[in-house]
Design an enzyme around this catalytic site. Structure first.
Site, PDB file in Angstrom:
ATOM      1  N   TYR A  62       0.825  -1.216   0.000  1.00  0.00           N
ATOM      2  CA  TYR A  62       0.000   0.000   0.000  1.00  0.00           C
ATOM      3  C   TYR A  62       0.858   1.263   0.000  1.00  0.00           C
ATOM      4  CZ  TYR A  62      -3.647  -3.261   1.653  1.00  0.00           C
ATOM      5  OH  TYR A  62      -4.513  -4.307   1.802  1.00  0.00           O
ATOM      6  N   HIS A 123       1.132 -11.543   2.151  1.00  0.00           N
ATOM      7  CA  HIS A 123       0.048 -10.853   1.457  1.00  0.00           C
ATOM      8  C   HIS A 123      -0.631 -11.711   0.389  1.00  0.00           C
ATOM      9  CE1 HIS A 123      -1.303  -6.507   0.287  1.00  0.00           C
ATOM     10  NE2 HIS A 123      -2.302  -7.353   0.226  1.00  0.00           N
TER      11      HIS A 123
END
Length: 274
Positions: A62, A123
């Protein structure tokens, strides 16, 4: 309401996690675009903290871990008041050696300005299952050191999670998966729970069709709740941790206001088929 919001689940490592958190993948970015330039704006995170959020979910991918860390400092609350999740990308440059994994963890700790992470996830899975277990063993050492309180995975299917469970010394605490109307992912949610791994829904309010919104709104009318609140309530009643995201104070408040009603079995069955 505050006490009810603070309902927590106990992970298999013994630590507690708030059942509702806030996603952050467009926070601190120009025009709230995922790929937008980082502008360091902490407004949305601070408003979320103000209304009661203490659980925040970020990731190296992010690019905004430092924004989350900045907001937590600006809040004036102690670090211990928060539950912070971040994630190591499932990409070779982060996973192809023990050193790469260690650098990723240290990168997250430094960006967030914290001495420890409450939860750290892989992730995304990749094809080499054995390599994922090697990465996992490095993360386990950070748990031993107290720099990570719990470790987990994201977007793992049954085969991938089962393989990791078989090779892990420290069991994954969480499997963060896509779960929303149209793609509830019941099978992996059930498999995770059967193995003492809490499922966590990313994007729980996304991709809801107009037809589904209409049905959910009808259910919500009886309780004075919106379609979004009904979705979140449905998930937490299944012991699914939810991390909705909103840039708006009013909706941030609404997303927390889901502890004063319960769905009937008939309503749950109807929602589960959307």
């Amino acid at each position: 309401m505050e006490e009810e919001y603070m309902r927590e689940l106990t992970l298999n490592t013994g630590i507690n996690i708030p059942i509702i958190g806030s996603g952050t993948n467009t926070f601190g970015k120009v025009d709230h675009q995922y790929m937008g330039e980082i502008n360091g704006d902490t407004t949305e995170i601070l408003s979320a903290i103000e209304v009661g959020y203490r659980h925040f979910d970020t990731a190296i991918a992010y690019r905004n871990e430092a924004v989350v860390g900045k907001a937590i400092k600006e809040s004036g609350l102690p670090r211990e008041a928060f539950f912070i999740t971040s994630k190591i990308p499932g990409k070779p440059e982060y996973t192809n050696s023990e050193r790469s994994v260690m650098e990723a963890v240290e990168f997250s700790l430094a960006n967030l300005g914290t001495e420890y992470l409450d939860l750290y996830l892989i992730h995304h899975p990749w094809e080499n299952l054995e390599e994922m277990v090697i990465v996992w063993h490095v993360l386990e050492r950070y748990v031993d050191q107290g720099k990570i309180k719990a470790i987990g995975v994201s977007n793992f299917d049954k085969k991938q999670l089962a393989y990791l469970l078989a090779g892990a010394r420290i069991k994954p605490a969480v499997n963060q998966i896509e779960s929303h109307p149209g793609k509830w992912n019941h099978e992996i949610i059930d498999f995770s729970l059967q193995n003492d791994v809490f499922p966590e829904a990313w994007g729980p309010l996304t991709r809801v069709s107009p037809e589904a919104k209409e049905q959910l709104s009808q259910i919500g009318q009886a309780y004075g709740k919106s379609w979004a609140q009904v979705i979140l309530r449905y998930q937490i009643e299944k012991e699914v941790i939810v991390i909705p995201k909103s840039h708006h104070l009013t909706r941030q408040k609404e997303n927390l206001a889901i502890f004063d009603f319960s769905l009937t079995e008939q309503e749950r069955n109807m929602i589960g088929q959307l």
